[in-house]
Design an enzyme around this catalytic site. Structure first.
Site, PDB file in Angstrom:
ATOM      1  N   GLU A  39      -8.674   6.464 -23.267  1.00  0.00           N
ATOM      2  CA  GLU A  39      -9.911   5.805 -22.815  1.00  0.00           C
ATOM      3  C   GLU A  39      -9.653   4.318 -22.581  1.00  0.00           C
ATOM      4  O   GLU A  39      -8.802   3.714 -23.235  1.00  0.00           O
ATOM      5  CB  GLU A  39     -11.011   5.965 -23.877  1.00  0.00           C
ATOM      6  CG  GLU A  39     -11.509   7.390 -23.993  1.00  0.00           C
ATOM      7  CD  GLU A  39     -12.553   7.558 -25.089  1.00  0.00           C
ATOM      8  OE1 GLU A  39     -12.826   6.580 -25.809  1.00  0.00           O
ATOM      9  OE2 GLU A  39     -13.069   8.680 -25.227  1.00  0.00           O
ATOM     10  N   HIS A 130      -9.573   4.115   5.348  1.00  0.00           N
ATOM     11  CA  HIS A 130      -8.979   5.260   6.050  1.00  0.00           C
ATOM     12  C   HIS A 130      -9.823   5.704   7.254  1.00  0.00           C
ATOM     13  O   HIS A 130      -9.289   5.941   8.330  1.00  0.00           O
ATOM     14  CB  HIS A 130      -8.784   6.404   5.059  1.00  0.00           C
ATOM     15  CG  HIS A 130      -8.209   7.624   5.675  1.00  0.00           C
ATOM     16  ND1 HIS A 130      -6.945   7.648   6.232  1.00  0.00           N
ATOM     17  CD2 HIS A 130      -8.730   8.870   5.858  1.00  0.00           C
ATOM     18  CE1 HIS A 130      -6.718   8.865   6.726  1.00  0.00           C
ATOM     19  NE2 HIS A 130      -7.774   9.604   6.515  1.00  0.00           N
ATOM     20  N   LYS A 192      -0.767  15.328  15.109  1.00  0.00           N
ATOM     21  CA  LYS A 192      -0.227  15.750  13.813  1.00  0.00           C
ATOM     22  C   LYS A 192      -1.020  16.934  13.292  1.00  0.00           C
ATOM     23  O   LYS A 192      -2.249  16.943  13.352  1.00  0.00           O
ATOM     24  CB  LYS A 192      -0.318  14.576  12.834  1.00  0.00           C
ATOM     25  CG  LYS A 192       0.175  14.885  11.444  1.00  0.00           C
ATOM     26  CD  LYS A 192       0.205  13.638  10.580  1.00  0.00           C
ATOM     27  CE  LYS A 192      -1.084  13.421   9.831  1.00  0.00           C
ATOM     28  NZ  LYS A 192      -1.044  12.293   8.910  1.00  0.00           N
ATOM     29  N   ARG A 194      -1.565  18.944   9.760  1.00  0.00           N
ATOM     30  CA  ARG A 194      -1.251  18.916   8.322  1.00  0.00           C
ATOM     31  C   ARG A 194      -1.198  20.330   7.784  1.00  0.00           C
ATOM     32  O   ARG A 194      -2.176  21.063   7.810  1.00  0.00           O
ATOM     33  CB  ARG A 194      -2.301  18.082   7.567  1.00  0.00           C
ATOM     34  CG  ARG A 194      -1.965  17.911   6.093  1.00  0.00           C
ATOM     35  CD  ARG A 194      -2.776  16.829   5.406  1.00  0.00           C
ATOM     36  NE  ARG A 194      -2.323  15.474   5.660  1.00  0.00           N
ATOM     37  CZ  ARG A 194      -1.237  14.929   5.100  1.00  0.00           C
ATOM     38  NH1 ARG A 194      -0.491  15.619   4.267  1.00  0.00           N
ATOM     39  NH2 ARG A 194      -0.899  13.698   5.392  1.00  0.00           N
ATOM     40  N   ASP A 218       0.242   2.732  10.627  1.00  0.00           N
ATOM     41  CA  ASP A 218      -0.582   3.687   9.879  1.00  0.00           C
ATOM     42  C   ASP A 218      -1.407   2.907   8.867  1.00  0.00           C
ATOM     43  O   ASP A 218      -1.143   1.722   8.623  1.00  0.00           O
ATOM     44  CB  ASP A 218       0.285   4.744   9.174  1.00  0.00           C
ATOM     45  CG  ASP A 218      -0.444   6.086   9.061  1.00  0.00           C
ATOM     46  OD1 ASP A 218      -1.678   6.116   9.209  1.00  0.00           O
ATOM     47  OD2 ASP A 218       0.224   7.112   8.805  1.00  0.00           O
ATOM     48  N   GLY A 225       5.950  11.561   4.447  1.00  0.00           N
ATOM     49  CA  GLY A 225       6.130  12.748   5.295  1.00  0.00           C
ATOM     50  C   GLY A 225       5.652  12.532   6.728  1.00  0.00           C
ATOM     51  O   GLY A 225       6.340  12.898   7.688  1.00  0.00           O
ATOM     52  N   THR A 226       4.485  11.913   6.872  1.00  0.00           N
ATOM     53  CA  THR A 226       3.928  11.677   8.216  1.00  0.00           C
ATOM     54  C   THR A 226       4.910  10.857   9.057  1.00  0.00           C
ATOM     55  O   THR A 226       5.182  11.175  10.218  1.00  0.00           O
ATOM     56  CB  THR A 226       2.576  10.930   8.093  1.00  0.00           C
ATOM     57  OG1 THR A 226       1.670  11.770   7.384  1.00  0.00           O
ATOM     58  CG2 THR A 226       2.006  10.555   9.439  1.00  0.00           C
TER      59      THR A 226
HETATM   60  C1  R5P Z   1      -3.493  10.456   7.156  1.00  0.00           C
HETATM   61  O1  R5P Z   1      -4.468  10.743   7.834  1.00  0.00           O
HETATM   62  C2  R5P Z   1      -3.149   9.062   6.794  1.00  0.00           C
HETATM   63  O2  R5P Z   1      -3.591   8.164   7.759  1.00  0.00           O
HETATM   64  C3  R5P Z   1      -1.651   8.882   6.563  1.00  0.00           C
HETATM   65  O3  R5P Z   1      -0.962   9.150   7.767  1.00  0.00           O
HETATM   66  C4  R5P Z   1      -1.136   9.814   5.508  1.00  0.00           C
HETATM   67  O4  R5P Z   1      -2.052   9.933   4.467  1.00  0.00           O
HETATM   68  C5  R5P Z   1       0.189   9.345   4.961  1.00  0.00           C
HETATM   69  O5  R5P Z   1       0.565  10.241   3.934  1.00  0.00           O
HETATM   70  P1  R5P Z   1       2.080  10.715   3.797  1.00  0.00           P
HETATM   71  O6  R5P Z   1       2.923   9.483   3.741  1.00  0.00           O
HETATM   72  O7  R5P Z   1       2.105  11.485   2.502  1.00  0.00           O
HETATM   73  O8  R5P Z   1       2.403  11.589   4.958  1.00  0.00           O
END
Ligand code: R5P
Length: 314
Positions: A39, A130, A192, A194, A218, A225-226
């Site tokens: 806590e 975001h 992209k 997912r 971004d 990963g993206t």
């Molecule tokens: C996704 O919509 C976000 O804008 C980022 O592209 C994403 O969250 C990046 O996450 P990661 O690095 O795990 O692919």
């Protein structure tokens, strides 16, 4: 600039110190304790009665701990008669949970908005949120600042000739367009898909990248990963192996750094919204948002506009 106080949670002490230095004021005195059972307790060690309070805390990993700490700060300020409580959340965790994807799941960004308001936060300042629609989860004002101009200033002297700005998915096209306008370039968009929380694939490259260097932008780098998939797709589409990356929030979780060790990557720019976990990485460049946050706080104090600090629709 009197009658206000800036507290900082424990998520990013260096950023807090840099902001207080820019404002030329000491941080508000507080004590954050973590009990053995996990806590958290927060004590304000100075009066906030009738003061405008700013609480600086990114809800960065460990996300839940930092979020509860922020809530505890706000609750303590409200119970101690603060006049106004502005939560400055440079990195807003849970922002990616902004819809239900047709499944039985929460909209966690909305849940976070509800609890922030329930504990008495009266204003939110964040950075490169975001999705702008998250503002709609709040009934209080939200100012989403942007790091795009700061990045452009830092990156432009190092850009190779003949480059394109790449949006890694359709959600980032607005931001990519801002970069392209400021850097006098054009935008390429990747489609992209997912597959899971950690796996994505690029199904299409929209725009011509043949022979071009690329600046991939971004809002965040989480597992990397993206970006890794984006680089593969761009090179397959015959982009030059000269890639630069600019992402506001550098989380670098799991094996992100390994994924971003591709030889074509020349530089990875992130801001200090999240305390850097990666050291000794030559390609990593950290651009501070402390001046931006300090400017926003100064504007608050004179009831000034934050319009020029926010991302504009293009
Ligand atoms: C996704 O919509 C976000 O804008 C980022 O592209 C994403 O969250 C990046 O996450 P990661 O690095 O795990 O692919």
């Amino acid at each position: 600039m009197d009658n206000f106080i800036l507290f900082a949670g424990t998520a990013n002490p260096d950023l807090a110190a840099a902001v207080s230095q820019k404002l030329n004021i000491p941080l508000g005195k507080s004590l954050v304790e973590c009990f053995p059972d996990g806590e958290v307790n927060v004590q304000l060690l100075e009066s906030v009665r009738e003061k405008a309070v700013f609480i600086l805390q990114s809800t960065a990993p460990p996300v839940n701990d930092h979020l509860v700490e922020l809530l505890a700060f706000a609750d303590a300020c409200r119970r101690s008669a603060a006049r106004r409580i502005t939560a400055i959340i440079p990195y807003f965790g849970y922002a990616r949970s902004d819809k239900r994807h047709g499944r039985r799941e929460p909209i966690a960004a909305s849940m976070v908005a509800e609890v922030l308001q329930a504990v008495g936060v009266t204003h939110i300042v964040t950075l490169d949120l975001h999705t702008p629609q998250i503002e709609g989860f709040f009934r209080i004002p939200v100012d989403s600042l942007t790091a795009v101009p700061i990045f452009c200033e830092a990156i432009s002297p190092h850009l190779p000739p003949n480059f394109v700005v790449v949006s890694p998915d359709t959600g980032r096209v607005q931001m990519a367009t801002q970069y392209a306008q400021k850097l006098n370039s054009s935008v390429v968009v990747l489609h992209k898909h997912r597959k899971s929380g950690t796996e994505t694939e690029v199904t299409r490259v929209v725009g011509d990248v043949k022979g071009c260097a690329c600046l991939i932008i971004d809002d965040m780098i989480s597992t990397g990963g993206t970006l890794a998939r984006s680089i593969e797709a761009l090179l397959k589409a015959e982009a030059r192996p000269e890639i630069m990356i600019a992402a506001t929030h550098g989380l670098f979780v799991k094996d992100a750094r390994a994924k971003l060790s591709h030889p074509s990557i020349q530089a990875v720019y992130v801001t200090d919204t999240i305390a850097p976990t990666e050291t000794d990485w030559q390609q990593l460049k950290i651009v501070s948002i402390a001046p931006l946050i300090a400017t926003a706080i100064k504007q608050f104090q004179v009831d000034g506009s934050l319009k020029d600090l926010c991302l504009k629709e293009v």
